[in-house]
Design a protein around this motif. Sequence first.
Motif, PDB file in Angstrom:
ATOM      1  N   PRO A  65      83.200  31.265 -94.372  1.00 48.84           N
ATOM      2  CA  PRO A  65      82.585  31.673 -93.116  1.00 48.84           C
ATOM      3  C   PRO A  65      83.284  31.189 -91.857  1.00 48.84           C
ATOM      4  O   PRO A  65      83.114  31.774 -90.801  1.00 48.84           O
ATOM      5  N   ASN A  66      84.080  30.144 -91.935  1.00 47.90           N
ATOM      6  CA  ASN A  66      84.672  29.580 -90.722  1.00 47.90           C
ATOM      7  C   ASN A  66      86.153  29.899 -90.561  1.00 47.90           C
ATOM      8  O   ASN A  66      86.844  29.247 -89.792  1.00 47.90           O
ATOM      9  N   LEU A  67      86.653  30.893 -91.279  1.00 48.01           N
ATOM     10  CA  LEU A  67      88.054  31.290 -91.133  1.00 48.01           C
ATOM     11  C   LEU A  67      88.122  32.462 -90.159  1.00 48.01           C
ATOM     12  O   LEU A  67      87.868  33.605 -90.525  1.00 48.01           O
ATOM     13  N   ARG A  68      88.445  32.158 -88.915  1.00 53.07           N
ATOM     14  CA  ARG A  68      88.498  33.176 -87.871  1.00 53.07           C
ATOM     15  C   ARG A  68      89.507  34.260 -88.225  1.00 53.07           C
ATOM     16  O   ARG A  68      90.633  33.975 -88.610  1.00 53.07           O
ATOM     17  N   GLY A  69      89.073  35.512 -88.143  1.00 49.98           N
ATOM     18  CA  GLY A  69      89.945  36.642 -88.415  1.00 49.98           C
ATOM     19  C   GLY A  69      90.015  37.044 -89.880  1.00 49.98           C
ATOM     20  O   GLY A  69      90.637  38.030 -90.229  1.00 49.98           O
ATOM     21  N   ILE A  70      89.384  36.264 -90.758  1.00 51.03           N
ATOM     22  CA  ILE A  70      89.360  36.584 -92.187  1.00 51.03           C
ATOM     23  C   ILE A  70      88.022  37.252 -92.491  1.00 51.03           C
ATOM     24  O   ILE A  70      86.963  36.676 -92.260  1.00 51.03           O
ATOM     25  N   ALA A  83      82.814  46.775 -99.907  1.00 50.09           N
ATOM     26  CA  ALA A  83      83.821  47.738 -99.438  1.00 50.09           C
ATOM     27  C   ALA A  83      85.202  47.112 -99.344  1.00 50.09           C
ATOM     28  O   ALA A  83      86.216  47.806 -99.501  1.00 50.09           O
ATOM     29  N   LEU A  84      85.267  45.814 -99.107  1.00 52.12           N
ATOM     30  CA  LEU A  84      86.553  45.115 -99.000  1.00 52.12           C
ATOM     31  C   LEU A  84      87.102  44.660-100.351  1.00 52.12           C
ATOM     32  O   LEU A  84      88.285  44.365-100.474  1.00 52.12           O
ATOM     33  N   ARG A  85      86.245  44.620-101.357  1.00 58.65           N
ATOM     34  CA  ARG A  85      86.633  44.100-102.670  1.00 58.65           C
ATOM     35  C   ARG A  85      87.684  44.993-103.326  1.00 58.65           C
ATOM     36  O   ARG A  85      87.482  46.183-103.508  1.00 58.65           O
ATOM     37  N   PRO A  86      88.833  44.403-103.717  1.00 57.62           N
ATOM     38  CA  PRO A  86      89.837  45.203-104.431  1.00 57.62           C
ATOM     39  C   PRO A  86      89.372  45.509-105.856  1.00 57.62           C
ATOM     40  O   PRO A  86      88.533  44.794-106.406  1.00 57.62           O
ATOM     41  N   ALA A  87      89.919  46.552-106.438  1.00 53.15           N
ATOM     42  CA  ALA A  87      89.567  46.914-107.812  1.00 53.15           C
ATOM     43  C   ALA A  87      90.071  45.865-108.790  1.00 53.15           C
ATOM     44  O   ALA A  87      89.463  45.634-109.831  1.00 53.15           O
ATOM     45  N   GLY A 116      91.751  40.654 -93.782  1.00 59.12           N
ATOM     46  CA  GLY A 116      91.364  40.457 -92.390  1.00 59.12           C
ATOM     47  C   GLY A 116      92.498  40.830 -91.462  1.00 59.12           C
ATOM     48  O   GLY A 116      93.373  41.621 -91.807  1.00 59.12           O
ATOM     49  N   GLU A 117      92.476  40.227 -90.282  1.00 55.31           N
ATOM     50  CA  GLU A 117      93.507  40.490 -89.283  1.00 55.31           C
ATOM     51  C   GLU A 117      94.850  39.965 -89.814  1.00 55.31           C
ATOM     52  O   GLU A 117      94.912  38.876 -90.390  1.00 55.31           O
ATOM     53  N   PRO A 118      95.931  40.729 -89.637  1.00 55.83           N
ATOM     54  CA  PRO A 118      97.229  40.333 -90.209  1.00 55.83           C
ATOM     55  C   PRO A 118      97.672  38.911 -89.879  1.00 55.83           C
ATOM     56  O   PRO A 118      98.121  38.185 -90.765  1.00 55.83           O
ATOM     57  N   ASN A 119      97.539  38.490 -88.624  1.00 53.38           N
ATOM     58  CA  ASN A 119      97.980  37.133 -88.265  1.00 53.38           C
ATOM     59  C   ASN A 119      97.105  36.074 -88.914  1.00 53.38           C
ATOM     60  O   ASN A 119      97.592  35.029 -89.353  1.00 53.38           O
ATOM     61  N   ALA A 120      95.809  36.331 -88.995  1.00 53.58           N
ATOM     62  CA  ALA A 120      94.897  35.376 -89.637  1.00 53.58           C
ATOM     63  C   ALA A 120      95.191  35.282 -91.129  1.00 53.58           C
ATOM     64  O   ALA A 120      95.165  34.191 -91.706  1.00 53.58           O
TER      65      ALA A 120
END
Length: 109
Positions: free
Chosen positions: A47-52, A23-27, A72-76
């Motif tokens: 796996p270890n990138l918080r917020g990504i 669902a997150l994969r861009p075209a 992910g989260e904008p700041n991350a």
Amino acid sequence: MGEAKRRGSQAERAEQARAKLAALRPAQLVCGACKTAFGTFDAIDAPNLRGIDAVFGGQCPNCGNDVLVFKGEPNAVADAMVAWEKMMGADTKLGYQSRDGKHVPFEGE
């Protein structure tokens, strides 16, 4: 019962993770250097990138540059992009991909 078991069997949880990633994969990805759009790229395990939530990357078929997209989260995402720029050096073209699939460079590029 543990939290993981409440979310289903291991196979069900794996399928949920694959569905979330799909669902997150861009075209397509768009190269920041030459603006070529391309659809052959991979999900990158982060796996270890918080917020990504997801990272996708591939090599531009036109100019050979590596292209990464962080979701992910904008700041991350901003922190990950700055870290990528520092790691890759001066030739990095930071920007974002608009909803219509165009690369939009950040100011100053």
